[in-house]
Design a protein around this motif. Structure first.
Motif, mmCIF file in Angstrom:
data_model
loop_
_atom_site.group_PDB
_atom_site.id
_atom_site.type_symbol
_atom_site.label_atom_id
_atom_site.label_comp_id
_atom_site.label_asym_id
_atom_site.label_seq_id
_atom_site.Cartn_x
_atom_site.Cartn_y
_atom_site.Cartn_z
ATOM 1 N N ASP A 220 -37.010 9.722 -21.967
ATOM 2 C CA ASP A 220 -37.553 9.817 -20.735
ATOM 3 C C ASP A 220 -37.394 8.678 -19.830
ATOM 4 O O ASP A 220 -37.350 8.850 -18.733
ATOM 5 C CB ASP A 220 -39.069 9.802 -21.168
ATOM 6 C CG ASP A 220 -39.950 9.960 -20.005
ATOM 7 O OD1 ASP A 220 -39.915 10.713 -19.181
ATOM 8 O OD2 ASP A 220 -41.115 9.100 -19.788
ATOM 9 N N ASP A 221 -37.219 7.522 -20.142
ATOM 10 C CA ASP A 221 -36.797 6.262 -19.532
ATOM 11 C C ASP A 221 -35.427 6.471 -18.866
ATOM 12 O O ASP A 221 -35.253 5.965 -17.796
ATOM 13 C CB ASP A 221 -36.841 5.057 -20.376
ATOM 14 C CG ASP A 221 -38.385 4.666 -20.735
ATOM 15 O OD1 ASP A 221 -39.302 5.239 -20.364
ATOM 16 O OD2 ASP A 221 -38.408 3.985 -21.828
ATOM 17 N N PHE A 222 -34.474 7.172 -19.777
ATOM 18 C CA PHE A 222 -33.050 7.104 -19.055
ATOM 19 C C PHE A 222 -33.082 8.219 -18.131
ATOM 20 O O PHE A 222 -32.264 8.090 -17.097
ATOM 21 C CB PHE A 222 -32.237 7.689 -20.169
ATOM 22 C CG PHE A 222 -30.952 7.626 -19.943
ATOM 23 C CD1 PHE A 222 -30.223 6.856 -18.882
ATOM 24 C CD2 PHE A 222 -30.004 8.869 -20.214
ATOM 25 C CE1 PHE A 222 -28.927 6.696 -18.734
ATOM 26 C CE2 PHE A 222 -28.531 8.503 -20.173
ATOM 27 C CZ PHE A 222 -28.080 7.923 -19.238
ATOM 28 N N LEU A 223 -34.103 9.198 -18.267
ATOM 29 C CA LEU A 223 -33.983 10.233 -17.168
ATOM 30 C C LEU A 223 -34.742 10.005 -15.851
ATOM 31 O O LEU A 223 -34.630 10.452 -14.818
ATOM 32 C CB LEU A 223 -34.986 11.410 -17.800
ATOM 33 C CG LEU A 223 -34.724 12.747 -16.981
ATOM 34 C CD1 LEU A 223 -33.337 13.105 -16.833
ATOM 35 C CD2 LEU A 223 -35.576 13.850 -17.526
ATOM 36 N N LYS A 224 -35.254 8.768 -15.842
ATOM 37 C CA LYS A 224 -35.970 8.242 -14.579
ATOM 38 C C LYS A 224 -34.822 7.846 -13.604
ATOM 39 O O LYS A 224 -33.868 7.515 -13.627
ATOM 40 C CB LYS A 224 -36.985 6.986 -14.910
ATOM 41 C CG LYS A 224 -38.062 7.267 -15.585
ATOM 42 C CD LYS A 224 -39.010 5.753 -15.780
ATOM 43 C CE LYS A 224 -40.135 6.143 -16.539
ATOM 44 N NZ LYS A 224 -40.852 4.899 -16.890
ATOM 45 N N GLY A 225 -35.241 8.231 -12.238
ATOM 46 C CA GLY A 225 -34.396 7.975 -10.994
ATOM 47 C C GLY A 225 -34.992 8.363 -9.894
ATOM 48 O O GLY A 225 -36.236 8.800 -9.710
ATOM 49 N N SER A 226 -34.487 8.456 -8.902
ATOM 50 C CA SER A 226 -34.670 9.062 -7.500
ATOM 51 C C SER A 226 -35.138 10.447 -7.554
ATOM 52 O O SER A 226 -34.666 11.295 -8.502
ATOM 53 C CB SER A 226 -33.889 8.811 -6.659
ATOM 54 O OG SER A 226 -32.543 9.475 -6.796
ATOM 55 N N ASP A 227 -35.919 10.732 -6.618
ATOM 56 C CA ASP A 227 -36.461 12.132 -6.793
ATOM 57 C C ASP A 227 -35.787 13.115 -5.395
ATOM 58 O O ASP A 227 -36.174 14.184 -5.196
ATOM 59 C CB ASP A 227 -37.986 12.299 -6.485
ATOM 60 C CG ASP A 227 -38.604 11.613 -7.497
ATOM 61 O OD1 ASP A 227 -38.279 11.634 -8.504
ATOM 62 O OD2 ASP A 227 -39.673 11.051 -7.036
ATOM 63 N N ASP A 228 -34.598 12.722 -5.155
ATOM 64 C CA ASP A 228 -33.953 13.425 -4.101
ATOM 65 C C ASP A 228 -33.477 14.643 -4.998
ATOM 66 O O ASP A 228 -33.239 14.787 -6.051
ATOM 67 C CB ASP A 228 -32.773 12.938 -3.312
ATOM 68 C CG ASP A 228 -31.566 12.411 -4.345
ATOM 69 O OD1 ASP A 228 -30.725 12.649 -4.332
ATOM 70 O OD2 ASP A 228 -32.001 11.428 -5.171
ATOM 71 N N GLU A 229 -32.805 15.749 -4.130
ATOM 72 C CA GLU A 229 -32.461 16.923 -4.487
ATOM 73 C C GLU A 229 -31.120 16.698 -5.563
ATOM 74 O O GLU A 229 -30.944 17.532 -6.367
ATOM 75 C CB GLU A 229 -32.120 18.045 -3.554
ATOM 76 C CG GLU A 229 -31.979 19.311 -3.901
ATOM 77 C CD GLU A 229 -31.891 20.258 -2.790
ATOM 78 O OE1 GLU A 229 -31.119 21.034 -2.994
ATOM 79 O OE2 GLU A 229 -32.631 20.078 -1.716
ATOM 80 N N ALA A 272 -44.359 12.861 -21.669
ATOM 81 C CA ALA A 272 -43.365 12.892 -20.897
ATOM 82 C C ALA A 272 -43.161 14.310 -20.370
ATOM 83 O O ALA A 272 -42.013 15.008 -20.367
ATOM 84 C CB ALA A 272 -42.151 12.572 -22.069
ATOM 85 N N PRO A 273 -43.987 14.521 -19.162
ATOM 86 C CA PRO A 273 -43.619 15.833 -18.564
ATOM 87 C C PRO A 273 -42.434 15.995 -17.813
ATOM 88 O O PRO A 273 -41.923 16.997 -17.526
ATOM 89 C CB PRO A 273 -44.888 15.792 -17.630
ATOM 90 C CG PRO A 273 -45.515 14.311 -17.396
ATOM 91 C CD PRO A 273 -45.198 13.688 -18.660
ATOM 92 N N ARG A 274 -41.745 14.647 -17.675
ATOM 93 C CA ARG A 274 -40.356 14.613 -16.735
ATOM 94 C C ARG A 274 -39.383 15.398 -17.869
ATOM 95 O O ARG A 274 -38.559 16.237 -17.192
ATOM 96 C CB ARG A 274 -40.210 13.340 -16.660
ATOM 97 C CG ARG A 274 -38.840 13.102 -15.978
ATOM 98 C CD ARG A 274 -38.357 11.629 -15.578
ATOM 99 N NE ARG A 274 -39.430 11.205 -14.844
ATOM 100 C CZ ARG A 274 -40.184 10.377 -15.276
ATOM 101 N NH1 ARG A 274 -40.194 9.817 -16.455
ATOM 102 N NH2 ARG A 274 -41.078 9.716 -14.326
#
Length: 428
Positions: A220-229, A272-274
């Motif tokens: 989940d931490d690795f998947l974090k990032g900007s929310d652009d397309e 971790a809904p992401r």
């Protein structure tokens, strides 16, 4: 034509195996549907390495997710999904692939195979739908036994209801397991203890939660990032990578398997809904968007092959013999041995000799009298036992071995002076 042999679909997913599911997503996103075929063979023995997923290309077999990906890229058979990665990202891909093998794979084994409730409610019925009869009775226990061996170092054997922590009779096994003479002196209990009321998953909930958090929180931490397309996946390249496909294979089974003890699904939904959104995006991008999957029926599921697999699975289920057979089969696969060699011939002869010896011993044991009989019957000859000729001691032994005898008349006494008394005595 590329043929990808996998375990069949289950739980609404193309495959019940995480690596098979990951490879389906990889090929469907990197090759047109006309260039490959998806075969739900459900038969690991078709591959020389005896494992699925397995790719067949011009008679060359390759098994395992990463070996197949490397084979496709090295032979320029498809557009590599990792072409945009930098050297540092390639290093991260290798590191996280090892992390998934060490952490995510055991969690999935615990959920689908080791947990007795999940196995009986979801996983076992799924394999029964994939396998033909009578393989439904012989192959699933072997698959579960392999999964239990892979995770036994974690110490979660309590999830298996057949597990005995002490290997012998003890009070915690319950009153019904004790002899009747013991149960008489035990106080009657009307309520169960808190530990007895817990399910196996609840008894190890803290440790399960810790293992789940240690694995999925890292992803989940690795998947974090900007929310652009364009920021999709773990490396934000705008398209799925080989690591994205592999993570999808594990997370999809963790989230979508309809198991009653859904500790993995609950953690993903609440903590971790992401990761759940990532599974939904990958389903659209790699399974549905390019079109339908190129499914074809397996040509190997003949009656002769099913019979051969049944005999082999029965042999693998035999204690100690199955381990020796599996070791010999693995050795032949690793060394590329085909046909019959000296070691295989000796192994087959030893099996035949052992089987013949066991059969003869069983027959000889059953022929033994009286110990070989199911019911031991002691008969007394009419007219008195032959032991009576040895005097009063012989008469006592004759009575003990088979009924009552009329005592021999002592010299000088009339027969009317003797009486035979029959007494019943109950001994607790």
């Amino acid at each position: 034509m590329l043929q990808l042999h996998v375990w069949g679909s289950a739980f609404g997913l193309p495959s019940i195996d995480p690596e098979c599911l990951a490879l389906v997503a990889y090929l469907h996103n990197s090759l047109p549907a006309a260039d490959w075929r998806l075969v739900p063979s459900n038969d690991p023995s078709i591959s020389p390495s005896n494992s699925l997923p397995a790719l067949c290309h011009d008679g060359v077999w390759t098994s395992g997710y990463w070996p197949v990906v490397d084979y496709l890229v090295s032979n320029s058979l498809c557009a590599g999904l990792d072409a945009r990665l930098t050297p540092i990202q390639h290093a991260d891909r290798v590191a996280y692939a090892s992390f998934l093998s060490a952490r995510a794979a055991p969690l999935l084994d615990l959920s689908l195979y080791v947990s007795a409730a999940n196995w009986s409610a979801a996983t076992r019925p799924a394999f029964s739908e994939l396998l033909p009869f009578p393989l439904t009775w012989t192959v699933p226990p072997l698959i579960r036994a392999e999964a239990v061996k892979r995770v036994e170092h974690l110490g979660f054997a309590e999830l298996d209801s057949d597990f005995d922590p002490n290997g012998s009779l003890h009070l915690s096994t319950g009153r019904d397991a004790l002899p009747e003479t013991f149960r008489r002196h035990l106080p009657a209990r009307t309520k169960k203890t808190v530990h007895e009321e817990m399910t196996p998953e609840q008894a190890v909930a803290i440790r399960l939660y810790g293992q789940t958090e240690d694995c999925l929180s890292v992803l989940d931490d690795f998947l974090k990032g900007s929310d652009d397309e364009k920021s999709f996946g773990f490396f934000k390249t705008g398209m799925p990578t080989s690591l994205d496909c592999l993570v999808f294979g594990y997370l999809a089974l963790m989230r979508d398997a309809p198991v009653p003890r859904s500790f993995l699904k609950d953690w993903i939904k609440t903590q971790a809904p992401r990761l759940s959104e990532f599974v939904d995006d990958m389903t659209l991008r790699t399974l549905k968007a390019p079109g339908s999957l190129p499914w074809v029926e397996s040509q190997h599921a003949t009656a002769l092959r099913v019979g051969a697999r049944t005999l082999e699975s029965i042999l693998l289920n035999v204690p100690s013999v199955g381990d020796e057979y599996a070791t010999e089969k693995r050795r032949r696969a690793e060394e590329g041995i085909t046909g019959v060699d000296g070691r295989t011939l000796m192994f087959a002869m030893s099996l035949m000799v052992t089987g013949a010896a066991v059969g003869y011993g069983l027959h000889f044991y059953k022929a033994m009298q009286p110990f070989g009989a199911r019911t031991q019957v002691w008969r007394m000859e009419r007219g008195g036992s032959k032991l009576s000729q040895f005097g009063e001691l012989g008469s006592m032994l004759g009575n003990a071995l088979g009924g009552y005898e009329t005592p021999r008349q002592a010299p000088g006494l009339a027969s009317s002076q003797h009486r035979f008394v029959e007494t019943d005595t109950d001994v607790d």
